[in-house]
Design an enzyme around this catalytic site. Structure first.
Site, short mmCIF file in Angstrom:
data_model
loop_
_atom_site.label_atom_id
_atom_site.label_comp_id
_atom_site.label_asym_id
_atom_site.label_seq_id
_atom_site.Cartn_x
_atom_site.Cartn_y
_atom_site.Cartn_z
N GLY A 40 0.80 -1.22 0.00
CA GLY A 40 0.00 0.00 0.00
C GLY A 40 0.83 1.27 0.00
N LEU A 70 -6.01 -5.28 -3.65
CA LEU A 70 -6.36 -4.28 -4.66
C LEU A 70 -7.06 -3.06 -4.06
CD1 LEU A 70 -7.54 -6.53 -7.64
CD2 LEU A 70 -5.23 -5.83 -7.00
N LYS A 85 4.63 -9.97 -6.44
CA LYS A 85 4.50 -8.52 -6.49
C LYS A 85 5.69 -7.86 -7.18
CE LYS A 85 1.53 -7.96 -2.50
NZ LYS A 85 1.34 -7.37 -1.17
N ASP A 129 5.62 -4.02 6.36
CA ASP A 129 4.59 -3.85 7.39
C ASP A 129 4.89 -4.59 8.68
OD1 ASP A 129 4.19 -6.40 6.55
OD2 ASP A 129 2.08 -6.18 6.06
N CYS A 172 18.86 6.70 14.08
CA CYS A 172 18.37 5.70 13.13
C CYS A 172 16.95 5.31 13.52
CB CYS A 172 19.30 4.49 13.08
SG CYS A 172 19.15 3.35 14.48
N CYS A 189 -0.98 -4.97 8.85
CA CYS A 189 -2.29 -4.43 8.50
C CYS A 189 -3.30 -5.53 8.24
CB CYS A 189 -2.20 -3.51 7.30
SG CYS A 189 -1.93 -4.36 5.76
N CYS A 250 22.12 2.81 21.31
CA CYS A 250 21.36 2.11 20.26
C CYS A 250 22.18 0.94 19.69
CB CYS A 250 21.01 3.09 19.14
SG CYS A 250 20.21 2.30 17.73
#
Ligand SMILES: [Zn+2]
Length: 257
Positions: A40, A70, A85, A129, A172, A189, A250
């Site tokens: 997306g 879609l 994809k 994602d 970062c 998602c 970090c």
């Protein structure tokens, strides 16, 4: 390098922008962006980066197009269902502008293989994602000394962060989210749902920020606000920007890393 007449015509509306000009447009043609995640966010980002004439792209996604994609993944059509994809995205790109150089991969990006893929990139754009992948991508960008745009989206909210964690005073993505999510796929998602147009907004902002990264110092556009995250809220539409400080401890970019 001078652009040929057909390219000058194609990008005429860019070239007349004083902050970009012919020099900025010619610079875009020389740039190389690695895009991870062709969903997306990646779909509209790819469309606008290709439309902007970014000369070379590597497209990475290990998924196949599904009917339920879609609703938000705008480069795919019903004909692409069941196809990888990365393959389908390359097909879109070939139809759109076959002068752009494109390589594809359907490998899942891991901390093990990412550094090799990123090595010669001018920019990595992450639209995946899951936190685990985004953190692996961030660590590899720091190790490769390549800037990162990290974009994510929820139901109505999104974020786009611009990071150069390889520089001594800049954060970062891991400085931003911490270490807690390395093993988590908690923000997918698939579980949460997402209004498709929200992903479009995030993807196009990511593309705009990418273009500013790529021509920084060439035209007179400011950079993408390195070390900042843009938060987008689609419910009560607003955009908020905040700075991320480098975490000295970090694991990705700090002195302990
Ligand atoms: Zn860091």
């Amino acid at each position: 390098m001078a652009l040929p007449p057909s390219r000058l015509e194609r990008f005429a509306r860019h070239i007349v922008i004083p902050e970009m000009g012919g020099a900025g447009q010619a610079a875009l043609a020389e740039k190389y962006v690695v895009m991870i995640g062709l969903g997306g966010i990646g779909s509209p980002a790819l469309q606008y980066l290709a439309a902007a004439g970014v000369g070379r792209l590597t497209l990475i996604d290990d998924g196949a197009v599904e009917l339920s994609n879609l609703q938000r993944q705008t480069i795919y059509t019903e004909r692409d269902i069941g196809h990888g994809k990365a393959v389908a995205a390359r097909r879109w790109l070939a139809n759109f502008d076959d002068t752009l150089e494109v390589t594809i991969s359907d490998a899942r990006v891991t901390s093990g293989n990412a550094v090799g893929i990123f090595a010669s990139a001018d920019l990595v754009l992450d639209g995946t994602d899951t936190f685990a992948t985004r953190l692996a991508v961030s660590d590899a960008c720091v190790a490769s000394r390549v800037p990162l745009l990290s974009a994510a989206v929820g139901r109505f909210q999104g974020q786009v962060g611009a990071f150069r964690g390889h520089l001594p005073d800049e954060a970062c993505y891991r400085c931003f989210v911490g270490d807690a999510f390395d093993a988590e796929d908690c923000d997918s998602c698939a579980e949460d749902g997402m209004l498709g147009a929200t992903a479009g907004w995030v993807g196009t902002l990511a593309a705009l920020q990418a273009i500013k990264c790529l021509i920084e110092g060439v035209g007179s556009l400011d950079g993408p606000q390195w070390g900042h995250v843009q938060l987008l809220d689609g419910l009560a539409p607003s955009l908020r920007s905040f700075a991320i400080s480098k975490d000295p401890a970090c694991r990705g970019c700090g002195s302990a890393g």
